[in-house]
Design an enzyme around this catalytic site. Structure first.
Site, PDB file in Angstrom:
ATOM      1  CD  GLU A  57      -3.122 -13.057 -12.066  1.00 39.53           C
ATOM      2  OE1 GLU A  57      -2.076 -13.707 -12.221  1.00 39.53           O
ATOM      3  OE2 GLU A  57      -3.920 -12.835 -12.989  1.00 39.53           O
TER       4      GLU A  57
ATOM      5  CD  GLU B 268      -4.179  -9.158 -15.092  1.00 43.51           C
ATOM      6  OE1 GLU B 268      -3.877 -10.244 -15.645  1.00 43.51           O
ATOM      7  OE2 GLU B 268      -3.485  -8.622 -14.223  1.00 43.51           O
TER       8      GLU B 268
HETATM    9  C1  FCB Z   1      -1.623 -12.253 -15.251  1.00 37.66           C
HETATM   10  C2  FCB Z   1      -0.788 -11.141 -14.697  1.00 37.66           C
HETATM   11  C3  FCB Z   1      -0.425 -10.084 -15.704  1.00 37.66           C
HETATM   12  C4  FCB Z   1      -0.107 -10.693 -17.034  1.00 37.66           C
HETATM   13  C5  FCB Z   1      -1.232 -11.572 -17.476  1.00 37.66           C
HETATM   14  C6  FCB Z   1      -1.051 -12.157 -18.842  1.00 37.66           C
HETATM   15  O1  FCB Z   1      -1.345 -13.412 -14.549  1.00 37.66           O
HETATM   16  O2  FCB Z   1      -1.443 -10.519 -13.629  1.00 37.66           O
HETATM   17  O3  FCB Z   1       0.637  -9.333 -15.195  1.00 37.66           O
HETATM   18  O4  FCB Z   1       1.079 -11.383 -16.950  1.00 37.66           O
HETATM   19  O5  FCB Z   1      -1.416 -12.601 -16.555  1.00 37.66           O
END
Ligand code: FCB
Length: 469
Positions: free
Chosen positions: A164, A356
């Protein structure tokens, strides 16, 4: 026909700082998150990650969870400061030994490791020069990446260099809500650029040590206009430039998009030439074997006046009709289909992996000791369906890694938000598979979205599968 390709990765994700604890073990150096967490008020509830899920010691149990969930992939991160405690120079082999054991144990169980290098826990020592705001950090990151790839590159098939970049830039250097807590627009745009340069530099040194595929994991937020007013449509394009294209284009396209570059130059009141130097874009481009995508929600955009707290002429507005998680995040699975199809169209041939996706739901153990997180099951199924639809239209999606395997330290929000499919009792470290974990186990076993009757007790069904299967 499940709608998911053979070899699809069904997995879950975590990151080192959020689960490990044992911050002083085996020569680990201090990271910027310890510095940040020590600031009064920085972490909701005042918690820190000294113990977290205690995974540095309990990792074999975590691997057992993956096995019980029938998962064939696990995304985790290496703690940068366990491997290069002083930021540059000395490599701590005990840190590498730890991850070496985890990789071997995963492979022995038939679980594919997906390894992240920078999931935000940079060694504190690198802040002496400004952290990601400093160009020298690019070389420091490459040193770390090389050490990691030299040791693990023969066995790790999927690598994620940066997690990110936009969030590092925004929360770490623009708004100061994450470590290192800097609030400075010029530092922010520099940090984002150096994170991307770090990706390029890391890939260049890693190639000699691994045939694994290497990519970066931007969090992508599809932007949609609040109305068909041309001003809102322009705001949407601007926001897409700020959040998505600013990272996608250097990584997979031809360099930074000109429209967003102008927005940045206006915001910082000067050119970016001193930051983005000649040749830099060529050091980022053409170095992604796949695109890792963190997807949570979309942004509904409206035009707005630039002001002291608003560097760009747009703002996010909420969609009153949207379903929400317990944290208020809008749940928009269909935007994920659109995103995957857009990426497939704009960057044809680049394999995509969801690294994610998940939601905060506060469910805790009920009278029967189990966690009936039905809403997470719905969330999971809706997003898998969104992916299935994109795959049916040709998007080359190679895996789905749910965030998160287990409840953990959620950065500035501390321990309150629970993102896990596994419940963690922070007082004892006990792990309990929530109903979502048990349901995901059925999906992973079937290799596709199984039928589901919301009224059926999920746990017992899996137990009986375990007994007969
Ligand atoms: C993302 C992050 C991860 C976690 C999720 C909820 O931004 O990469 O570490 O915090 O969100």
């Amino acid at each position: 026909m499940t709608g998911f390709p053979d070899g699809f990765l069904w997995g879950a994700a975590t990151s080192a700082y959020q689960i490990e604890g044992s911050l002083d073990a085996d020569g680990r150096g201090r990271s910027i998150w310890e510095d940040f967490a020590a600031r009064p008020g920085a972490i909701e509830g005042g918690g820190d990650a000294a113990v977290a899920c205690d995974s540095y010691r309990r990792w074999p149990e975590d691997l057992e969870l993956l096995e019980r969930m029938n998962l064939n992939a696990y995304r985790f991160s290496l703690a940068w400061s366990r491997i290069v405690p002083d930021g540059t120079g000395r490599i701590e082999t005990r840190g590498l030994d730890h991850y070496d054991r985890i990789v071997d144990a995963l492979l022995a169980r038939g679980i594919t490791p997906v390894v992240t290098l920078n999931h935000w826990d940079m060694p504190s020592a690198l802040m002496a020069d400004g952290g990601w705001a400093a160009r020298s950090t690019v070389d420091a990151f490459a040193e770390y990446a090389e050490a990691a790839a030299r040791r693990l590159g023969d066995r790790v098939p999927w690598w994620i260099t940066q997690n990110e970049p936009w969030i590092i830039q925004l929360l770490g250097y623009q708004l100061g809500l994450h470590a290192p807590g800097v609030r400075d627009l010029r530092a922010a745009v520099s940090a984002g650029h150096h994170v991307l340069l770090g990706h390029g530099a890391a890939v260049d040194v890693m190639r000699a040590h691994t045939s694994g595929r290497i990519g970066a994991a931007p969090n992508l937020l599809p932007c949609v206009p609040a109305s068909d007013d041309p001003a809102d449509i322009a705001a949407t394009r601007g926001s897409d430039g700020y959040v998505n294209r600013w990272f996608l284009e250097p990584l997979l396209g031809g360099g930074y998009p000109a429209d967003m570059r102008e927005h940045w130059e206006r915001a910082i009141g000067g050119g970016l030439d001193g930051i983005i130097r000649d040749g830099d874009e060529a050091r980022i481009a053409g170095r992604s074997d796949f695109l890792a995508i963190n997807y949570y929600t979309q942004r509904v955009m409206k035009a707005a006046e630039v002001g002291p707290d608003r560097p760009f002429p747009w703002q996010v507005v909420s969609d009153p009709a949207a379903a929400r998680t317990d944290e208020g995040t809008e749940i928009v699975p269909e935007a994920l289909t659109g995103l995957l199809l857009r990426l497939h169209r704009e960057y044809p041939g680049v394999p995509l992996m969801i690294t994610e996706n998940g939601a905060i739901y506060g469910d805790s153990p009920s009278h029967d000791g189990q966690v009936h997180d039905v809403r997470r099951i719905r969330y999971l199924r809706a997003h898998l369906e969104a992916i299935r639809v994109a795959i049916a239209q040709g998007a080359p999606v190679t895996g789905y890694l749910h965030w998160s395997l287990m409840d953990n330290f959620e950065w500035a929000l501390g321990y309150r938000p629970r993102f896990g499919m596994v419940y963690v009792d922070y007082r004892t470290g006990e792990r309990i598979l929530k109903d979502s974990a048990l349901h995901y186990a059925e999906i992973a076993r079937a290799g596709g979205i199984v039928d589901w009757d919301e009224t059926r007790p999920v746990g017992r069904v899996v137990d009986s599968l375990g007994a007969f299967g």
